[in-house]
Enzyme design. Sequence first.
Site, PDB file in Angstrom:
ATOM      1  N   HIS A 127      -0.611 -37.451 -45.346  1.00 32.50           N
ATOM      2  CA  HIS A 127       0.072 -38.631 -44.800  1.00 32.50           C
ATOM      3  C   HIS A 127       1.568 -38.463 -45.115  1.00 32.50           C
ATOM      4  CE1 HIS A 127       1.230 -42.943 -44.754  1.00 32.50           C
ATOM      5  NE2 HIS A 127       0.110 -43.175 -44.097  1.00 32.50           N
ATOM      6  N   ASP A 204      -3.380 -38.016 -53.873  1.00 31.18           N
ATOM      7  CA  ASP A 204      -3.154 -39.227 -53.097  1.00 31.18           C
ATOM      8  C   ASP A 204      -4.532 -39.786 -52.757  1.00 31.18           C
ATOM      9  OD1 ASP A 204      -2.838 -41.120 -51.168  1.00 31.18           O
ATOM     10  OD2 ASP A 204      -1.744 -39.846 -49.751  1.00 31.18           O
ATOM     11  N   GLN A 207      -7.175 -43.066 -49.521  1.00 30.71           N
ATOM     12  CA  GLN A 207      -8.452 -43.196 -48.804  1.00 30.71           C
ATOM     13  C   GLN A 207      -9.628 -42.895 -49.718  1.00 30.71           C
ATOM     14  OE1 GLN A 207      -8.646 -44.374 -45.781  1.00 30.71           O
ATOM     15  NE2 GLN A 207      -6.476 -44.275 -45.266  1.00 30.71           N
ATOM     16  N   LYS A 230      -6.681 -50.883 -49.160  1.00 34.90           N
ATOM     17  CA  LYS A 230      -7.616 -49.959 -48.491  1.00 34.90           C
ATOM     18  C   LYS A 230      -8.981 -49.987 -49.168  1.00 34.90           C
ATOM     19  CE  LYS A 230      -3.950 -46.998 -46.806  1.00 34.90           C
ATOM     20  NZ  LYS A 230      -3.816 -47.303 -45.372  1.00 34.90           N
ATOM     21  N   CYS A 368       0.477 -41.447 -39.023  1.00 35.94           N
ATOM     22  CA  CYS A 368       1.424 -41.053 -40.081  1.00 35.94           C
ATOM     23  C   CYS A 368       1.155 -39.636 -40.566  1.00 35.94           C
ATOM     24  CB  CYS A 368       1.385 -42.030 -41.266  1.00 35.94           C
ATOM     25  SG  CYS A 368       1.888 -43.687 -40.839  1.00 35.94           S
TER      26      CYS A 368
END
Length: 410
Positions: A127, A204, A207, A230, A368
């Site tokens: 992303h 990261d 998700q 999220k 993104c």
Amino acid sequence: MSEIEEAKIQSVREDFPILSRKIYGKPLVYFDNAATTQKPLAVINAISNYYLNDNANVHRGVHYLSQQATGAFEDVRKKVATFINAGSPSEIVFTRGATEAINLVAWSYCESFLSAGDEIIVSVLEHHSNIVPWQVACERKGAFLKVIPATSDGELDMPVFEQLLNEHTKMVAVSHISNTLGTINPIGEIVNLAHSKNVPVFVDGAQGLSHGPVDVQKLGCDFYAFSAHKMYGPMGIGGLYGKTAWLEKMQPYQMGGEMIEKVTFEKTTYNEIPYKFEAGTPNVADVMGLNAAIDYLIGLGWDFITTQENDLLNYATSQLLEVEGIRIIGTAANKAAIISFLIDGIHFFDAGTILDHLGIAVRTGSHCTQPLMDSLGINGTLRASLAFYNTRQEVDKLIEAIQKVKNLFA
Ligand SMILES: Cc1ncc(COP(=O)(O)O)c(C=O)c1O
């Protein structure tokens, strides 16, 4: 899906009032969960309860409400630490979300540990939030950004990763799960390879935390970033897990408020971790919402969540592949319930707009991840990202709606 499971999903759906909304007179089918998940009533109530009954600033007051708010705020830090199995609550820094957590490390770590000629490795799946902060850090320090490519299935090219790792590498920053392709990256293997060269790994997890349990100690990563919105929690709150040894050595990222120990006009000394990284009044109400989201996920149980999402992923994939002219982008063996696809001859934006008018919310565009799109030679995709509250019947509606889109363009 057995009747009991069907009944359970229906009762779970009732926890999310927005799911019974109509859009253009059609029942909402919400397939944009990778952008943000919907919030259960428990989360909404936790936030309003904080403002209705408990509002006070934390860490600063001797009075009852302030102490109560401080206690509750610090209890959530403990809960997050337990939820992801951090070594200690002081390894959890509250941030506005994953993006701010990435920026924090990209600035603070790189300020002390990145020099001219060094290298940072990211992947082509990232992303923008896990590219640009590292890219800017490299520009600032005269370092270089290296990129792990992906295979045609959308998996990281691990042999190339091994070749990229070298004595100049100062950080590997990769996503746990690709928000565009759904690929679940082999974090354990990445960590082993990086650590064998003494290189820290930043994950990261924007998700990651919504689709399955996360154990940061088992993953072995040095940093893990997440966003509450999220994972069924509120917007504007998230966090960073960082190993104590790194957080202790890193510079504060923003100045003022709780991050100080002693201020004089000559010199300021800083608070201990994690407070050193929490400048200004924190978003206490949304921390209470995050607390309720974690309780909600624990209450549902990862077994239910992963079983339901895997069923939806397999069902939606097989149904989409039955439709002539559909191409799924991202076919990794280990995938979360995120499906990017294209419809032959129909622009994703046109298709997404018509689907919307049929009540179906999917995302269209580059998600993104422009560099990933460039590498695939496309401008964007349609993306259906599914959650445990979605149903096979909703997948059927998507397939019917795609047929309508195709008929309109035939
Ligand atoms: C993989 C990934 N990383 C980072 C982000 C940024 O998250 P936030 O906007 O919550 O900071 C997203 C959001 O879509 C994402 O999917």
